[in-house]
Design an enzyme around this catalytic site. Structure first.
Site, mmCIF file in Angstrom:
data_model
loop_
_atom_site.group_PDB
_atom_site.id
_atom_site.type_symbol
_atom_site.label_atom_id
_atom_site.label_comp_id
_atom_site.label_asym_id
_atom_site.label_seq_id
_atom_site.Cartn_x
_atom_site.Cartn_y
_atom_site.Cartn_z
ATOM 1 N N SER A 1 0.713 -1.380 -0.162
ATOM 2 C CA SER A 1 0.022 -0.011 -0.123
ATOM 3 C C SER A 1 0.618 1.222 -0.006
ATOM 4 O O SER A 1 2.228 1.271 0.285
ATOM 5 C CB SER A 1 -0.888 -0.005 1.061
ATOM 6 O OG SER A 1 -0.299 0.401 2.442
ATOM 7 N N CYS A 2 0.236 2.467 -0.314
ATOM 8 C CA CYS A 2 0.877 3.595 -0.206
ATOM 9 C C CYS A 2 1.532 3.925 1.025
ATOM 10 O O CYS A 2 2.912 4.366 0.935
ATOM 11 C CB CYS A 2 -0.012 4.933 -0.678
ATOM 12 S SG CYS A 2 -1.369 4.658 0.483
ATOM 13 N N HIS B 1 -1.721 11.579 2.438
ATOM 14 C CA HIS B 1 -1.656 11.125 4.220
ATOM 15 C C HIS B 1 -0.255 11.819 4.607
ATOM 16 O O HIS B 1 0.508 12.327 3.737
ATOM 17 C CB HIS B 1 -1.220 9.628 3.883
ATOM 18 C CG HIS B 1 -2.228 8.698 3.401
ATOM 19 N ND1 HIS B 1 -3.446 8.772 3.723
ATOM 20 C CD2 HIS B 1 -1.945 7.874 2.479
ATOM 21 C CE1 HIS B 1 -4.156 7.701 2.763
ATOM 22 N NE2 HIS B 1 -3.379 7.302 2.332
#
Length: 351
Positions: free
Chosen positions: A144-145, A225
C-alpha cells in the site's frame, strides 16, 4: 543482436491506480499496454479509449452492456490475458484476490496492489528494498501507499546503518478525492481500533528485519496522508548524516517549509507546476528543515500521495517478474527518468 520486444502489460481495473499504471507503462521504452479491462461503461473507459488503449470486459456478463453504452470492446479478460506478458490487477479490494485463480490458470504473471493480503502472492514488493527477490517470480504484491513510504524511509536509514527501531503515527486521508461525494468523514477523527495498525506488520512482509510499530487515524481531508516518525538510531548521529541517508534514496524528495511548502496542498500544487500528470507525487516528500536529531533519537515527518507513490514500484515490479531487468538500480533509474522522479530537488535549486 535482435532488439528485444516490449513487455506487453495488461491492466485490470481502470480506476485511480489503474489509469496511472497504464499511463506509466505507456511512458516506458521497454513496455506497451496490451489493453485495459473493466466492468464499467462510464467516463473512465472513454478516457482510456481516447488514449488509444484497447478495451476489454473484465467479466463476460458485462460485455453486452458496455457495448450498448458505445464502447468498442476488443474482447474479454480471457482474450486480454492471451496477449499479455504480465497483468497488473488494480481492481477493488478482495476482487483481485478472486481474479488470481484466473491468472494462474492462464499462466500469466500478475501483480496485485496493497489492498490484498501478503499471503495471496507470498511476496510483497518495494523496489529499493527487495527488487532482487521478485526477479522471475510468477507474482508479487506492490504494498500500500503508506507501507511503501514506511519501507522507503526506514530502508534508507537501515542501509546507512542507522536504524534500530521505529514508531510511526499515520494521519490517513478519508477517501480518494474523486469519490469524496460518496463517503468520507467530516468534523471528526477516527482512530484505527488496533495498535499496531496494519501498516507496520505489512512493512515487515517486505523486510522482516524491520522493528516497526504504527498507529493510524483517519482525518477529514482527501489530499494525501501525513506521517510522523520517532526512530531510535543505532548510535548518535548528526542531522546532516541522517539527511544524507535519505538523499541516497532517489524516491525520497527533501522539501522545506522555508520554501513555502508548509502544507500538503502546497506540495500538490508544486507537482502540478512541475507538469506531473494528475499532480502525481511519486516520491515521499520529507520535510528536511523540520527533521530533528537528539543524540540517538530521530524525529521526522513526510507526505504520502496515495494515488501515485505505488506507480513507480509497479513499473519496477513488471521488469522484475518478467526478468527483463535483473538489476534493481537500472530498473529504478529507467522508471525515474520516465516519470520525472528527481525533479523536485532541481526545481528547488538543490539538485
Amino acid at each position: 543482436m535482435a532488439e528485444q520486444s516490449r513487455i506487453r502489460v495488461a491492466v485490470n481495473g481502470y480506476g485511480v491506480i489503474g489509469k496511472r499504471v497504464a499511463d506509466a507503462v505507456a511512458a516506458q521504452e521497454d513496455m506497451e499496454i496490451a489493453g485495459v479491462a473493466d466492468i464499467t461503461a462510464d467516463w473512465r473507459l472513454r478516457m482510456a479509449a481516447r488514449k488509444g488503449f484497447l478495451l476489454y470486459a473484465s467479466a463476460e456478463d458485462r460485455g453486452a452492456s458496455m457495448r450498448e453504452a458505445g464502447l468498442d470492446l476488443s474482447g474479454t479478460l480471457d482474450d486480454l490475458l492471451g496477449t499479455a506478458d504480465v497483468i497488473v490487477d488494480c481492481t477493488p479490494k478482495k476482487v483481485a484476490a478472486r481474479n488470481v485463480e484466473i491468472y494462474r490458470q492462464r499462466g500469466t504473471k500478475f501483480i496485485l496492489q496493497g489492498g490484498e493480503k501478503h499471503e495471496v502472492t507470498g511476496h510483497s514488493f518495494v523496489a529499493e528494498s527487495n527488487y532482487q527477490s521478485a526477479v522471475g517470480r510468477d507474482c508479487t504484491r506492490v504494498v500500500s501507499c503508506n507501507t511503501t513510504s514506511t519501507v522507503r524511509t526506514l530502508s534508507a536509514l537501515k542501509q546507512a546503518g542507522l536504524l534500530r527501531r521505529a514508531r510511526g503515527t499515520l494521519l490517513r486521508r478519508a477517501t480518494d478525492p474523486w469519490e469524496s461525494h460518496l463517503g468520507g468523514i467530516m468534523n471528526t477523527l477516527v482512530p484505527e481500533p488496533e495498535i499496531p495498525s496494519h501498516q507496520g506488520p505489512d512493512a515487515q512482509s517486505v523486510d522482516p528485519e524491520l522493528d516497526v510499530v504504527t498507529m493510524a487515524v483517519k482525518v477529514p481531508e482527501t489530499l494525501a496522508h501525513l506521517h510522523y516518525w520517532t526512530v531510535q538510531l543505532t548510535r548518535e548521529a548528526s542531522k546532516e548524516e541522517v539527511l544524507e541517508a535519505f538523499r541516497a534514496s532517489s524516491r525520497i524528495a527533501l522539501i522545506e517549509i522555508g520554501d513555502g511548502l508548509s502544507a500538503i496542498n502546497a506540495v500538490k500544487e508544486m507537482m502540478a507546476d512541475l507538469g506531473r500528470p494528475h499532480d502525481n507525487l511519486y516520491e515521499v516528500a520529507l520535510w528536511a528543515d523540520m527533521l530533528k536529531v537528539e543524540g540517538d533519537e530521530l524525529f521526522y515527518a513526510y507526505m504520502v500521495d496515495n494515488q501515485a507513490i505505488v506507480i513507480p514500484e509497479t513499473i519496477d515490479a513488471i521488469r522484475a517478474l518478467t526478468g527483463r531487468e535483473r538489476d534493481a538500480a537500472r530498473s529504478i533509474a529507467a522508471t525515474n527518468r520516465s516519470l520525472g522522479i528527481g525533479t523536485v530537488a532541481k526545481a528547488l535549486g538543490r539538485g
